[in-house]
Design an enzyme around this catalytic site. Structure first.
Site, PDB file in Angstrom:
ATOM      1  N   PHE A 114     -10.840  -4.453   7.459  1.00 28.77           N
ATOM      2  CA  PHE A 114     -10.405  -5.864   7.493  1.00 28.77           C
ATOM      3  C   PHE A 114     -10.648  -6.584   6.167  1.00 28.77           C
ATOM      4  CE2 PHE A 114     -11.208  -6.338  12.397  1.00 28.77           C
ATOM      5  CZ  PHE A 114     -10.051  -5.637  12.666  1.00 28.77           C
ATOM      6  N   ASN A 180     -12.757   0.337  12.274  1.00 28.53           N
ATOM      7  CA  ASN A 180     -13.440   0.209  10.982  1.00 28.53           C
ATOM      8  C   ASN A 180     -14.357  -0.997  10.845  1.00 28.53           C
ATOM      9  OD1 ASN A 180     -12.132   2.568  10.080  1.00 28.53           O
ATOM     10  ND2 ASN A 180     -10.270   1.381   9.720  1.00 28.53           N
ATOM     11  N   ASN A 245      -3.438   0.857  18.315  1.00 27.33           N
ATOM     12  CA  ASN A 245      -4.029   0.924  16.981  1.00 27.33           C
ATOM     13  C   ASN A 245      -4.166   2.394  16.549  1.00 27.33           C
ATOM     14  OD1 ASN A 245      -5.502   0.057  14.639  1.00 27.33           O
ATOM     15  ND2 ASN A 245      -6.073  -1.780  15.790  1.00 27.33           N
TER      16      ASN A 245
HETATM   17  C1  LIG Z   1      -3.817   1.249   6.061  1.00 32.17           C
HETATM   18  C2  LIG Z   1      -3.698   0.693   7.439  1.00 32.17           C
HETATM   19  C3  LIG Z   1      -4.280  -0.545   7.711  1.00 32.17           C
HETATM   20  C4  LIG Z   1      -4.174  -1.089   8.998  1.00 32.17           C
HETATM   21  N1  LIG Z   1      -4.719  -2.320   9.240  1.00 32.17           N
HETATM   22  C5  LIG Z   1      -4.578  -2.869  10.476  1.00 32.17           C
HETATM   23  C6  LIG Z   1      -5.073  -4.169  10.728  1.00 32.17           C
HETATM   24  O1  LIG Z   1      -5.600  -4.854   9.843  1.00 32.17           O
HETATM   25  N2  LIG Z   1      -4.937  -4.656  11.978  1.00 32.17           N
HETATM   26  C7  LIG Z   1      -4.326  -3.961  12.996  1.00 32.17           C
HETATM   27  O2  LIG Z   1      -4.215  -4.455  14.105  1.00 32.17           O
HETATM   28  N3  LIG Z   1      -3.822  -2.721  12.764  1.00 32.17           N
HETATM   29  C8  LIG Z   1      -3.936  -2.181  11.538  1.00 32.17           C
HETATM   30  N4  LIG Z   1      -3.418  -0.935  11.297  1.00 32.17           N
HETATM   31  C9  LIG Z   1      -2.799  -0.184  12.430  1.00 32.17           C
HETATM   32  C10 LIG Z   1      -1.291  -0.352  12.479  1.00 32.17           C
HETATM   33  O3  LIG Z   1      -0.916  -1.691  12.732  1.00 32.17           O
HETATM   34  C11 LIG Z   1      -0.715   0.544  13.595  1.00 32.17           C
HETATM   35  O4  LIG Z   1      -1.230   0.123  14.832  1.00 32.17           O
HETATM   36  C12 LIG Z   1      -1.055   2.022  13.394  1.00 32.17           C
HETATM   37  O5  LIG Z   1      -1.012   2.361  12.030  1.00 32.17           O
HETATM   38  C13 LIG Z   1      -0.113   2.937  14.164  1.00 32.17           C
HETATM   39  O6  LIG Z   1       1.217   2.773  13.711  1.00 32.17           O
HETATM   40  P1  LIG Z   1       1.920   3.804  12.678  1.00 32.17           P
HETATM   41  O7  LIG Z   1       1.684   5.177  13.211  1.00 32.17           O
HETATM   42  O8  LIG Z   1       3.367   3.383  12.657  1.00 32.17           O
HETATM   43  O9  LIG Z   1       1.248   3.595  11.362  1.00 32.17           O
HETATM   44  C14 LIG Z   1      -3.494  -0.372  10.020  1.00 32.17           C
HETATM   45  C15 LIG Z   1      -2.919   0.863   9.729  1.00 32.17           C
HETATM   46  C16 LIG Z   1      -3.000   1.399   8.447  1.00 32.17           C
HETATM   47  C17 LIG Z   1      -2.355   2.726   8.166  1.00 32.17           C
END
Ligand SMILES: Cc1cc2nc3c(=O)[nH]c(=O)nc-3n(C[C@H](O)[C@H](O)[C@H](O)COP(=O)(O)O)c2cc1C
Length: 336
Positions: A114, A180, A245
């Site tokens: 965060f 995290n 997430n």
């Molecule tokens: C580098 C990174 C940072 C992320 N930061 C957040 C965040 O601050 N808050 C949140 O709710 N999800 C966060 N996520 C999760 C994404 O919103 C999502 O739920 C997750 O990556 C699964 O989707 P994807 O497979 O399309 O990446 C983050 C993901 C990545 C890769």
């Protein structure tokens, strides 16, 4: 339509470490949104939670934590954009390296923690965009707990962030599922979640028009805990859930980076989609579910729809496939 430049830029970006590439891309998108071609108008909007979404495809939280590039995401064709996670107090996040590519698996691994400029700054940034009429699609704000705030005081922390940002957002997400921030996922217990949602809903009633509030869940919850969270969210007046997430299950990839963090991208598709289906079967049709996790192609987006997603978000797929994925998924989701 809009993705050709990414094919040219990607080799250079992938030669950089992942977080530097992220920062460079975000700065470029923030500075040069105006030169991106305008998206083709979407014929019909999608009604959910009392809002009209430009399409079913949105940007997932975490990519634009500080709401720096909303005009660019709109121009790239997203039907909605979720910014954040923001916390009540600005914080630097975990020490780098904290973002890793796993290209063979179309996956990312992160322990960002965060890092963000804080709810006040981001709320005011959104307010300025609204003043300029620069927001054309629904914008959600994703809220997390500040690292300095103990879990016992989490409700007040979320409420503070809510008050600073919700007036300028179309919907609000209570994020209790990042791996995290130490102890954050404990806030998914129904008792803790209920206390947080009571506080947030109290603040929501202070607004002229209450915002739809959603809860974002971890894919690592046991089945019964997932359903208990869904019930609590509904009982407390939430409009929906975001599933899911990142996962802490590093066994989904062959050679994961060392240390703790959350895995996203293709390896997450099956698990997060199964969780989504489980919740849809439990809650019935009248509760908005946003499916996210592992969508890297049209088949993945269709799998989310088949499992009961009203809306779909992407993060990791965009890093590997670039903006052309937005066009591909928008078209796939328009049909189903
Ligand atoms: C580098 C990174 C940072 C992320 N930061 C957040 C965040 O601050 N808050 C949140 O709710 N999800 C966060 N996520 C999760 C994404 O919103 C999502 O739920 C997750 O990556 C699964 O989707 P994807 O497979 O399309 O990446 C983050 C993901 C990545 C890769």
């Amino acid at each position: 339509m809009s993705g050709g430049w990414y094919g040219l830029a990607k080799p250079a970006l992938f030669a950089l470490d992942a977080e530097t590439a992220h920062n460079v891309t975000l700065s470029m998108l923030s500075a040069y949104a105006r030169v991106l071609p305008r998206p083709d108008p979407v014929e019909d909007g999608v009604e959910q939670m009392g809002l009209t979404f430009g399409s079913r495809l949105g940007l997932a939280a975490g990519l634009d934590k500080n709401a720096r590039a909303i005009p660019a995401w709109q121009r790239l064709g997203f039907g909605f954009v979720e910014v954040g996670t923001v916390t009540a107090y600005p914080q630097p996040g975990n020490p780098p390296p904290r973002l890793f590519r796993i290209p063979d698996a179309l996956a990312l691994f992160n322990r960002m923690g965060f890092n963000n400029e804080g709810a006040e700054v981001v709320g005011q940034r959104l307010a300025r965009l609204r003043d300029k009429d620069a927001v054309t699609v629904p914008v959600g704000i994703n809220l997390g707990k500040s690292k300095v705030t103990p879990n016992a005081e989490a409700a007040a922390d979320y409420k503070k962030s809510f008050r600073a940002t919700a007036p300028y957002a179309d919907y609000v997400v209570i994020n209790v599922s990042s791996p995290n921030t130490p102890g954050l996922r404990n806030l998914q217990s129904t008792e803790q979640l209920a206390i947080i949602l009571d506080a947030v809903m109290e603040a929501n009633q202070e607004l002229d028009q209450g915002r739809p509030v959603l809860v974002k869940l971890a894919p690592d919850l046991a089945d019964e805990d997932t359903l208990a969270c869904a019930d609590t969210a509904r009982d407390k007046g939430c409009a929906g859930l975001i599933i899911s997430n990142t996962t802490i299950d590093k066994s989904l990839v062959d050679d994961p980076p060392a240390g703790s963090g959350g895995l996203s991208g293709a390896p997450l598709l099956a698990r997060s989609t199964a969780q989504l289906k489980q919740v849809r079967d439990h809650v019935g049709p009248d509760f908005t579910l946003i499916g996210v996790g592992g969508v890297t192609d049209a088949a993945g987006a269709q799998a989310k729809r088949d499992a009961g997603a009203d809306l779909v978000q992407i993060y990791s797929g965009l890093i590997y496939r670039g903006p052309r994925l937005i066009d591909e998924l928008t078209a796939a989701l328009a049909d189903g």
